[in-house]
Scaffold this motif. Structure first.
Motif, PDB file in Angstrom:
ATOM      1  N   CYS A 222     -95.447 -35.430 -80.827  1.00 44.79           N
ATOM      2  CA  CYS A 222     -95.559 -35.435 -82.291  1.00 44.79           C
ATOM      3  C   CYS A 222     -96.688 -36.342 -82.764  1.00 44.79           C
ATOM      4  N   SER A 223     -97.014 -37.337 -81.987  1.00 43.55           N
ATOM      5  CA  SER A 223     -98.091 -38.251 -82.355  1.00 43.55           C
ATOM      6  C   SER A 223     -99.463 -37.598 -82.231  1.00 43.55           C
ATOM      7  N   MET A 224     -99.508 -36.393 -81.698  1.00 41.84           N
ATOM      8  CA  MET A 224    -100.780 -35.683 -81.540  1.00 41.84           C
ATOM      9  C   MET A 224    -101.117 -34.819 -82.763  1.00 41.84           C
ATOM     10  N   PHE A 225    -100.196 -34.693 -83.716  1.00 39.02           N
ATOM     11  CA  PHE A 225    -100.457 -33.891 -84.903  1.00 39.02           C
ATOM     12  C   PHE A 225    -101.515 -34.564 -85.765  1.00 39.02           C
ATOM     13  N   ASN A 226    -102.455 -33.780 -86.260  1.00 39.18           N
ATOM     14  CA  ASN A 226    -103.440 -34.287 -87.212  1.00 39.18           C
ATOM     15  C   ASN A 226    -102.852 -34.273 -88.612  1.00 39.18           C
ATOM     16  N   HIS A 227    -103.533 -34.985 -89.509  1.00 40.91           N
ATOM     17  CA  HIS A 227    -103.101 -35.106 -90.896  1.00 40.91           C
ATOM     18  C   HIS A 227    -103.666 -33.986 -91.770  1.00 40.91           C
ATOM     19  N   SER A 228    -102.888 -33.612 -92.764  1.00 40.93           N
ATOM     20  CA  SER A 228    -103.353 -32.780 -93.870  1.00 40.93           C
ATOM     21  C   SER A 228    -102.555 -33.190 -95.099  1.00 40.93           C
ATOM     22  N   CYS A 229    -103.207 -33.169 -96.254  1.00 39.72           N
ATOM     23  CA  CYS A 229    -102.505 -33.433 -97.516  1.00 39.72           C
ATOM     24  C   CYS A 229    -101.772 -32.187 -97.995  1.00 39.72           C
ATOM     25  N   GLU A 230    -101.888 -31.133 -97.220  1.00 41.73           N
ATOM     26  CA  GLU A 230    -101.165 -29.886 -97.447  1.00 41.73           C
ATOM     27  C   GLU A 230    -100.600 -29.433 -96.102  1.00 41.73           C
ATOM     28  N   PRO A 231     -99.671 -30.217 -95.547  1.00 38.40           N
ATOM     29  CA  PRO A 231     -99.190 -29.954 -94.182  1.00 38.40           C
ATOM     30  C   PRO A 231     -98.382 -28.670 -94.089  1.00 38.40           C
ATOM     31  N   ASN A 232     -98.352 -28.119 -92.878  1.00 42.99           N
ATOM     32  CA  ASN A 232     -97.512 -26.942 -92.647  1.00 42.99           C
ATOM     33  C   ASN A 232     -96.287 -27.294 -91.808  1.00 42.99           C
ATOM     34  N   VAL A 233     -96.186 -28.552 -91.392  1.00 40.40           N
ATOM     35  CA  VAL A 233     -95.034 -29.037 -90.634  1.00 40.40           C
ATOM     36  C   VAL A 233     -94.555 -30.342 -91.270  1.00 40.40           C
ATOM     37  N   TYR A 234     -93.258 -30.479 -91.360  1.00 47.41           N
ATOM     38  CA  TYR A 234     -92.633 -31.699 -91.878  1.00 47.41           C
ATOM     39  C   TYR A 234     -91.734 -32.247 -90.789  1.00 47.41           C
ATOM     40  N   TYR A 235     -91.317 -33.467 -90.944  1.00 49.10           N
ATOM     41  CA  TYR A 235     -90.446 -34.044 -89.921  1.00 49.10           C
ATOM     42  C   TYR A 235     -89.362 -34.886 -90.573  1.00 49.10           C
ATOM     43  N   GLU A 236     -88.280 -35.019 -89.832  1.00 55.45           N
ATOM     44  CA  GLU A 236     -87.187 -35.915 -90.227  1.00 55.45           C
ATOM     45  C   GLU A 236     -86.582 -36.479 -88.956  1.00 55.45           C
ATOM     46  N   PHE A 237     -85.813 -37.528 -89.135  1.00 55.57           N
ATOM     47  CA  PHE A 237     -85.203 -38.207 -87.993  1.00 55.57           C
ATOM     48  C   PHE A 237     -83.694 -38.040 -88.037  1.00 55.57           C
ATOM     49  N   ALA A 238     -83.110 -37.831 -86.881  1.00 54.60           N
ATOM     50  CA  ALA A 238     -81.652 -37.746 -86.775  1.00 54.60           C
ATOM     51  C   ALA A 238     -81.237 -38.199 -85.382  1.00 54.60           C
ATOM     52  N   PHE A 239     -80.355 -39.161 -85.336  1.00 53.14           N
ATOM     53  CA  PHE A 239     -79.775 -39.629 -84.076  1.00 53.14           C
ATOM     54  C   PHE A 239     -80.830 -40.039 -83.057  1.00 53.14           C
ATOM     55  N   GLY A 240     -81.855 -40.757 -83.525  1.00 55.61           N
ATOM     56  CA  GLY A 240     -82.887 -41.259 -82.633  1.00 55.61           C
ATOM     57  C   GLY A 240     -83.886 -40.222 -82.167  1.00 55.61           C
ATOM     58  N   LYS A 241     -83.850 -39.035 -82.765  1.00 55.63           N
ATOM     59  CA  LYS A 241     -84.786 -37.975 -82.385  1.00 55.63           C
ATOM     60  C   LYS A 241     -85.579 -37.556 -83.609  1.00 55.63           C
ATOM     61  N   ILE A 242     -86.733 -36.994 -83.346  1.00 56.70           N
ATOM     62  CA  ILE A 242     -87.554 -36.459 -84.430  1.00 56.70           C
ATOM     63  C   ILE A 242     -87.392 -34.939 -84.435  1.00 56.70           C
ATOM     64  N   ILE A 243     -87.243 -34.408 -85.621  1.00 55.79           N
ATOM     65  CA  ILE A 243     -87.093 -32.960 -85.769  1.00 55.79           C
ATOM     66  C   ILE A 243     -88.299 -32.465 -86.560  1.00 55.79           C
ATOM     67  N   MET A 244     -89.063 -31.562 -85.972  1.00 57.99           N
ATOM     68  CA  MET A 244     -90.232 -30.992 -86.632  1.00 57.99           C
ATOM     69  C   MET A 244     -89.809 -29.677 -87.287  1.00 57.99           C
ATOM     70  N   ILE A 245     -90.181 -29.513 -88.556  1.00 60.69           N
ATOM     71  CA  ILE A 245     -89.755 -28.361 -89.346  1.00 60.69           C
ATOM     72  C   ILE A 245     -90.992 -27.650 -89.886  1.00 60.69           C
ATOM     73  N   VAL A 246     -91.096 -26.366 -89.595  1.00 59.17           N
ATOM     74  CA  VAL A 246     -92.208 -25.582 -90.124  1.00 59.17           C
ATOM     75  C   VAL A 246     -91.933 -25.332 -91.599  1.00 59.17           C
ATOM     76  N   GLY A 247     -92.904 -25.693 -92.452  1.00 60.33           N
ATOM     77  CA  GLY A 247     -92.704 -25.616 -93.893  1.00 60.33           C
ATOM     78  C   GLY A 247     -93.203 -24.348 -94.545  1.00 60.33           C
TER      79      GLY A 247
END
Length: 125
Positions: A53-78
C-alpha cells in the motif's frame, strides 16, 4: 520532519534495506525517514508501513480509498477503473481544501508539487 527514534534489530535493518527504495544512503536515519514518509497514520497516535500500500502514488482525485480495521488496511476501489489506469490514493484530506492549500500541504509534508488531473484543471482557472 519529526519521527520517534526507532531501534532496529539486525534482521529488521536487513529487511528494511531490501524493501525500501534503494539509495546511496541506507543509514539508520535514512531508513527511519523512509519509514516515516511511507507510513500510514492509524489515527490512534501510531503509524504503520503496509509495504504494498505504501507504493500507491498520490492524487487529489484518488480512485482508491483506505480504512483500517483490526490492525489491517483495507483498500477500497472508489470508482470504475480503466484497464492500465494507475491506482492512486490521497495523501491528504483532499475534499476539505482548495488547490492552493493542497499544494502547500503536499509540498510541506511530502516535498512535491502535485500534478494530478484535478490540480492541473484547478490551476488553469
Amino acid at each position: 520532519y519529526k519521527y520517534d527514534q526507532i531501534n532496529y534489530t539486525a534482521d529488521q535493518i536487513k529487511l528494511l534495506k531490501d524493501l525500501l527504495p534503494k539509495s546511496d544512503d541506507n543509514s539508520i536515519d535514512s531508513l527511519n525517514y523512509k519509514c516515516y514518509k511511507n507510513a500510514f497514520d492509524l489515527m490512534n497516535g501510531k503509524h504503520a508501513v503496509f509495504y504494498k500500500c505504501s507504493m500507491f502514488n498520490h492524487s487529489c482525485e484518488p480512485n482508491v480509498y483506505y480504512e483500517f480495521a483490526f490492525g489491517k488496511i483495507i483498500m477500497i476501489v472508489g470508482k470504475d477503473i480503466m484497464k492500465g489506469e494507475e491506482l492512486t490514493i490521497s495523501y491528504i484530506e483532499h475534499t476539505k481544501y482548495g488547490v492552493v492549500d493542497r499544494q502547500k500541504q503536499l509540498k510541506k509534508t511530502w516535498n512535491f508539487d502535485c500534478r494530478c488531473k484535478r490540480c492541473i484543471n484547478e490551476l488553469k482557472i
